[in-house]
Write an enzyme that holds these catalytic residues in place. Structure first.
Site, PDB file in Angstrom:
ATOM      1  N   GLY A  76       4.202   4.316  -0.965  1.00  0.00           N
ATOM      2  CA  GLY A  76       5.522   4.350  -1.587  1.00  0.00           C
ATOM      3  C   GLY A  76       6.529   5.061  -0.701  1.00  0.00           C
ATOM      4  O   GLY A  76       7.333   5.854  -1.170  1.00  0.00           O
ATOM      5  N   HIS A  77       6.479   4.747   0.607  1.00  0.00           N
ATOM      6  CA  HIS A  77       7.398   5.349   1.571  1.00  0.00           C
ATOM      7  C   HIS A  77       7.412   4.522   2.852  1.00  0.00           C
ATOM      8  O   HIS A  77       6.632   3.599   3.012  1.00  0.00           O
ATOM      9  CB  HIS A  77       7.005   6.807   1.869  1.00  0.00           C
ATOM     10  CG  HIS A  77       5.657   6.941   2.527  1.00  0.00           C
ATOM     11  ND1 HIS A  77       4.512   7.140   1.810  1.00  0.00           N
ATOM     12  CD2 HIS A  77       5.295   6.888   3.830  1.00  0.00           C
ATOM     13  CE1 HIS A  77       3.482   7.213   2.645  1.00  0.00           C
ATOM     14  NE2 HIS A  77       3.935   7.060   3.879  1.00  0.00           N
ATOM     15  N   ALA A  78       8.315   4.900   3.738  1.00  0.00           N
ATOM     16  CA  ALA A  78       8.390   4.325   5.083  1.00  0.00           C
ATOM     17  C   ALA A  78       8.496   5.480   6.070  1.00  0.00           C
ATOM     18  O   ALA A  78       8.762   6.619   5.672  1.00  0.00           O
ATOM     19  CB  ALA A  78       9.605   3.409   5.217  1.00  0.00           C
TER      20      ALA A  78
ATOM     21  N   ARG B 255       5.607   0.861   2.633  1.00  0.00           N
ATOM     22  CA  ARG B 255       4.229   0.507   2.342  1.00  0.00           C
ATOM     23  C   ARG B 255       3.811   1.081   0.997  1.00  0.00           C
ATOM     24  O   ARG B 255       4.176   2.204   0.641  1.00  0.00           O
ATOM     25  CB  ARG B 255       3.271   0.950   3.441  1.00  0.00           C
ATOM     26  CG  ARG B 255       2.769   2.383   3.439  1.00  0.00           C
ATOM     27  CD  ARG B 255       3.678   3.452   4.034  1.00  0.00           C
ATOM     28  NE  ARG B 255       4.548   3.052   5.089  1.00  0.00           N
ATOM     29  CZ  ARG B 255       4.277   3.123   6.377  1.00  0.00           C
ATOM     30  NH1 ARG B 255       3.188   3.696   6.781  1.00  0.00           N
ATOM     31  NH2 ARG B 255       5.138   2.703   7.268  1.00  0.00           N
TER      32      ARG B 255
END
Length: 137
Positions: A51-53, A98
């Protein structure tokens, strides 16, 4: 060899009647230098990770045990990958959101990262991620 983000890379698999062995080597079958290794396990049913990049960090994600899905989002397209072989890894480039979910019981997710942990490298808000993409294109 040149790889793009979202490429599933087969790692060498050495067959042996006593048990198989797989190797991951930086700049050989992992297309970057490895500065950090971490693993995620005991993920409760229905939970997701990621839940981040990242702005600078590239990652190579391997299901060393069990299975899970990785969804990659470049701000325009989303693609989901089932990782369920310990001899394959998924390359995740910078600037890609992702999410990991659908972990099987006993799944272990191994991540080889190109950078040391740095909180400022993370984009954890999806709207910020989309703004970041607009500014970086």
């Amino acid at each position: 060899m040149k790889y793009s983000a979202g490429t599933v890379i087969d790692l060498p698999k050495m067959f042996d009647p006593r048990g198989n062995l797989t190797v991951a080597e930086q700049f050989k079958n992992v297309p970057f230098g490895i500065k950090r290794v971490y693993w995620v396990y005991d993920v409760p049913g229905g939970e997701s990770r990621g839940g981040h990049a990242h702005k600078e960090c590239k990652e190579f994600i391997i299901a060393v045990s069990g299975s899970f899905h990785v969804t990659l989002d470049d701000g325009t397209d989303k693609k989901s990958y089932l990782l369920n072989h310990p001899y394959q890894g998924l390359l995740v480039d910078t600037g890609v959101w992702r999410t990991l979910d659908d972990f099987s019981s006993g799944a272990v997710c191994l991540v080889l990262a190109s950078e040391l942990y740095e909180e400022s490298d993370y984009i954890r808000d999806y709207a910020e991620f989309l703004d970041y993409l607009k500014c970086s294109r």
